[in-house]
Motif scaffolding. Structure first.
Motif, PDB file in Angstrom:
ATOM      1  N   GLN A  20     -37.137  87.255  91.052  1.00 27.95           N
ATOM      2  CA  GLN A  20     -36.905  88.548  90.418  1.00 27.95           C
ATOM      3  C   GLN A  20     -36.577  89.600  91.465  1.00 27.95           C
ATOM      4  O   GLN A  20     -36.988  89.498  92.623  1.00 27.95           O
ATOM      5  N   ALA A  21     -35.859  90.611  91.043  1.00 28.20           N
ATOM      6  CA  ALA A  21     -35.550  91.720  91.939  1.00 28.20           C
ATOM      7  C   ALA A  21     -36.841  92.311  92.487  1.00 28.20           C
ATOM      8  O   ALA A  21     -37.820  92.470  91.762  1.00 28.20           O
ATOM      9  N   GLY A  22     -36.824  92.624  93.771  1.00 28.29           N
ATOM     10  CA  GLY A  22     -38.009  93.130  94.438  1.00 28.29           C
ATOM     11  C   GLY A  22     -38.859  92.051  95.072  1.00 28.29           C
ATOM     12  O   GLY A  22     -39.767  92.351  95.856  1.00 28.29           O
ATOM     13  N   GLY A  23     -38.573  90.813  94.740  1.00 30.28           N
ATOM     14  CA  GLY A  23     -39.339  89.700  95.268  1.00 30.28           C
ATOM     15  C   GLY A  23     -38.854  89.242  96.623  1.00 30.28           C
ATOM     16  O   GLY A  23     -37.969  89.858  97.239  1.00 30.28           O
ATOM     17  N   SER A  24     -39.456  88.152  97.083  1.00 28.48           N
ATOM     18  CA  SER A  24     -39.147  87.613  98.407  1.00 28.48           C
ATOM     19  C   SER A  24     -38.824  86.124  98.307  1.00 28.48           C
ATOM     20  O   SER A  24     -39.256  85.434  97.387  1.00 28.48           O
ATOM     21  N   LEU A  25     -38.086  85.683  99.312  1.00 29.61           N
ATOM     22  CA  LEU A  25     -37.726  84.275  99.419  1.00 29.61           C
ATOM     23  C   LEU A  25     -37.512  83.967 100.891  1.00 29.61           C
ATOM     24  O   LEU A  25     -37.062  84.843 101.652  1.00 29.61           O
ATOM     25  N   ARG A  26     -37.822  82.749 101.276  1.00 27.20           N
ATOM     26  CA  ARG A  26     -37.630  82.353 102.670  1.00 27.20           C
ATOM     27  C   ARG A  26     -36.726  81.130 102.713  1.00 27.20           C
ATOM     28  O   ARG A  26     -37.047  80.088 102.127  1.00 27.20           O
ATOM     29  N   LEU A  27     -35.628  81.264 103.414  1.00 28.71           N
ATOM     30  CA  LEU A  27     -34.705  80.155 103.615  1.00 28.71           C
ATOM     31  C   LEU A  27     -34.962  79.504 104.967  1.00 28.71           C
ATOM     32  O   LEU A  27     -35.328  80.187 105.925  1.00 28.71           O
ATOM     33  N   SER A  28     -34.752  78.198 105.005  1.00 33.18           N
ATOM     34  CA  SER A  28     -34.883  77.475 106.262  1.00 33.18           C
ATOM     35  C   SER A  28     -33.642  76.629 106.502  1.00 33.18           C
ATOM     36  O   SER A  28     -32.964  76.222 105.555  1.00 33.18           O
ATOM     37  N   CYS A  29     -33.377  76.371 107.750  1.00 33.51           N
ATOM     38  CA  CYS A  29     -32.246  75.531 108.122  1.00 33.51           C
ATOM     39  C   CYS A  29     -32.703  74.628 109.264  1.00 33.51           C
ATOM     40  O   CYS A  29     -33.156  75.123 110.301  1.00 33.51           O
ATOM     41  N   ALA A  30     -32.585  73.337 109.052  1.00 38.10           N
ATOM     42  CA  ALA A  30     -32.984  72.364 110.056  1.00 38.10           C
ATOM     43  C   ALA A  30     -31.749  71.746 110.692  1.00 38.10           C
ATOM     44  O   ALA A  30     -30.825  71.332 109.997  1.00 38.10           O
ATOM     45  N   ALA A  31     -31.761  71.681 112.003  1.00 35.22           N
ATOM     46  CA  ALA A  31     -30.642  71.092 112.739  1.00 35.22           C
ATOM     47  C   ALA A  31     -30.998  69.700 113.213  1.00 35.22           C
ATOM     48  O   ALA A  31     -32.133  69.434 113.604  1.00 35.22           O
ATOM     49  N   SER A  32     -30.025  68.825 113.192  1.00 38.73           N
ATOM     50  CA  SER A  32     -30.225  67.468 113.672  1.00 38.73           C
ATOM     51  C   SER A  32     -28.940  66.978 114.322  1.00 38.73           C
ATOM     52  O   SER A  32     -27.901  67.630 114.270  1.00 38.73           O
ATOM     53  N   GLY A  33     -29.021  65.836 114.924  1.00 41.69           N
ATOM     54  CA  GLY A  33     -27.844  65.279 115.571  1.00 41.69           C
ATOM     55  C   GLY A  33     -27.969  65.335 117.078  1.00 41.69           C
ATOM     56  O   GLY A  33     -28.961  65.807 117.630  1.00 41.69           O
ATOM     57  N   ARG A  34     -26.933  64.891 117.720  1.00 47.88           N
ATOM     58  CA  ARG A  34     -26.945  64.825 119.186  1.00 47.88           C
ATOM     59  C   ARG A  34     -26.600  66.194 119.748  1.00 47.88           C
ATOM     60  O   ARG A  34     -25.481  66.461 120.142  1.00 47.88           O
ATOM     61  N   THR A  35     -27.598  67.046 119.756  1.00 48.89           N
ATOM     62  CA  THR A  35     -27.339  68.405 120.197  1.00 48.89           C
ATOM     63  C   THR A  35     -28.567  68.999 120.847  1.00 48.89           C
ATOM     64  O   THR A  35     -29.683  68.513 120.656  1.00 48.89           O
ATOM     65  N   PHE A  36     -28.336  69.996 121.622  1.00 52.26           N
ATOM     66  CA  PHE A  36     -29.431  70.767 122.176  1.00 52.26           C
ATOM     67  C   PHE A  36     -29.476  72.066 121.399  1.00 52.26           C
ATOM     68  O   PHE A  36     -28.712  73.001 121.660  1.00 52.26           O
ATOM     69  N   PHE A  37     -30.368  72.104 120.409  1.00 51.04           N
ATOM     70  CA  PHE A  37     -30.414  73.208 119.454  1.00 51.04           C
ATOM     71  C   PHE A  37     -30.507  74.559 120.145  1.00 51.04           C
ATOM     72  O   PHE A  37     -29.863  75.521 119.730  1.00 51.04           O
ATOM     73  N   ALA A  38     -31.291  74.626 121.203  1.00 47.76           N
ATOM     74  CA  ALA A  38     -31.525  75.902 121.875  1.00 47.76           C
ATOM     75  C   ALA A  38     -30.282  76.442 122.570  1.00 47.76           C
ATOM     76  O   ALA A  38     -30.290  77.576 123.043  1.00 47.76           O
ATOM     77  N   SER A  39     -29.218  75.669 122.627  1.00 45.78           N
ATOM     78  CA  SER A  39     -28.001  76.157 123.260  1.00 45.78           C
ATOM     79  C   SER A  39     -27.104  76.896 122.279  1.00 45.78           C
ATOM     80  O   SER A  39     -26.077  77.452 122.683  1.00 45.78           O
ATOM     81  N   TYR A  40     -27.484  76.920 121.004  1.00 47.25           N
ATOM     82  CA  TYR A  40     -26.663  77.559 119.987  1.00 47.25           C
ATOM     83  C   TYR A  40     -27.273  78.857 119.491  1.00 47.25           C
ATOM     84  O   TYR A  40     -28.477  78.932 119.239  1.00 47.25           O
ATOM     85  N   ALA A  41     -26.427  79.855 119.341  1.00 45.07           N
ATOM     86  CA  ALA A  41     -26.811  81.008 118.543  1.00 45.07           C
ATOM     87  C   ALA A  41     -26.740  80.570 117.084  1.00 45.07           C
ATOM     88  O   ALA A  41     -25.868  79.782 116.708  1.00 45.07           O
ATOM     89  N   MET A  42     -27.650  81.058 116.267  1.00 47.57           N
ATOM     90  CA  MET A  42     -27.699  80.658 114.864  1.00 47.57           C
ATOM     91  C   MET A  42     -27.515  81.872 113.968  1.00 47.57           C
ATOM     92  O   MET A  42     -27.810  83.010 114.375  1.00 47.57           O
ATOM     93  N   GLY A  43     -27.050  81.622 112.781  1.00 47.87           N
ATOM     94  CA  GLY A  43     -26.844  82.742 111.873  1.00 47.87           C
ATOM     95  C   GLY A  43     -26.851  82.304 110.425  1.00 47.87           C
ATOM     96  O   GLY A  43     -26.902  81.109 110.112  1.00 47.87           O
ATOM     97  N   TRP A  44     -26.811  83.306 109.568  1.00 53.09           N
ATOM     98  CA  TRP A  44     -26.707  83.086 108.124  1.00 53.09           C
ATOM     99  C   TRP A  44     -25.539  83.915 107.595  1.00 53.09           C
ATOM    100  O   TRP A  44     -25.365  85.073 107.973  1.00 53.09           O
ATOM    101  N   PHE A  45     -24.776  83.297 106.731  1.00 56.81           N
ATOM    102  CA  PHE A  45     -23.710  83.964 106.003  1.00 56.81           C
ATOM    103  C   PHE A  45     -23.989  83.740 104.512  1.00 56.81           C
ATOM    104  O   PHE A  45     -24.784  82.861 104.140  1.00 56.81           O
ATOM    105  N   ARG A  46     -23.336  84.511 103.674  1.00 56.10           N
ATOM    106  CA  ARG A  46     -23.493  84.300 102.243  1.00 56.10           C
ATOM    107  C   ARG A  46     -22.177  84.556 101.527  1.00 56.10           C
ATOM    108  O   ARG A  46     -21.320  85.293 102.009  1.00 56.10           O
TER     109      ARG A  46
END
Length: 123
Positions: free
Chosen positions: A12-38
C-alpha cells in the motif's frame, strides 16, 4: 555475472519494501558498481540509485531521494534497495544492474542486468 533480483510485491502507499539482488558467476563482485533502475508501464527505464564498489558512495534519482536507500554486502555478493514511503508512481519493474565502471545513471554503461522484479504500490 548473473544477477537475480527478488523482493518485489504488492504494497500500500506509504508502506515499505526491500529488494535484493544476488550476484553469481565467475566474477569479483566487489569490482562492480551496482545500481537499480526501474521501468513503469508505458515509460522508459530510469535510474533509481547506485552504489560504488566499496559502498562508500551512493547516488539517487531525484524522485526517490530521501525515501530509498541502497546498500551492498560484498561478502555475500548482494545489493539491496530499501524503499520507504512508497507512492503509486513507484509502481514499476525494478532491475538491478552492474557496471565495471563507476556508478552510472546511463543504461548504455551497464554491463549486466538482472531479470527484474515487479513492485506494485496501491493507492
Amino acid at each position: 555475472v548473473q544477477l537475480q533480483a527478488s523482493g518485489g510485491g504488492l504494497v500500500q502507499a506509504g508502506g515499505s519494501l526491500r529488494l535484493s539482488c544476488a550476484a553469481s558467476g565467475r566474477t569479483f563482485f566487489a569490482s562492480y558498481a551496482m545500481g537499480w533502475f526501474r521501468q513503469a508501464p508505458g515509460k522508459e527505464r530510469e535510474f533509481v540509485g547506485g552504489i560504488s564498489w566499496s559502498g562508500g558512495t551512493t547516488y539517487y534519482g531525484d524522485s526517490v531521494k530521501g525515501r530509498f536507500t541502497i546498500s551492498r554486502d560484498n561478502a555475500k555478493n548482494t545489493v539491496s534497495l530499501q524503499m520507504n514511503s512508497l507512492k503509486a508512481e513507484d509502481t514499476a519493474i525494478y532491475y538491478c544492474a552492474a557496471s565495471s565502471r563507476a556508478i552510472t545513471t546511463s543504461q548504455a554503461k551497464v554491463d549486466y542486468w538482472g531479470q527484474g522484479t515487479l513492485v506494485t504500490v496501491s493507492s
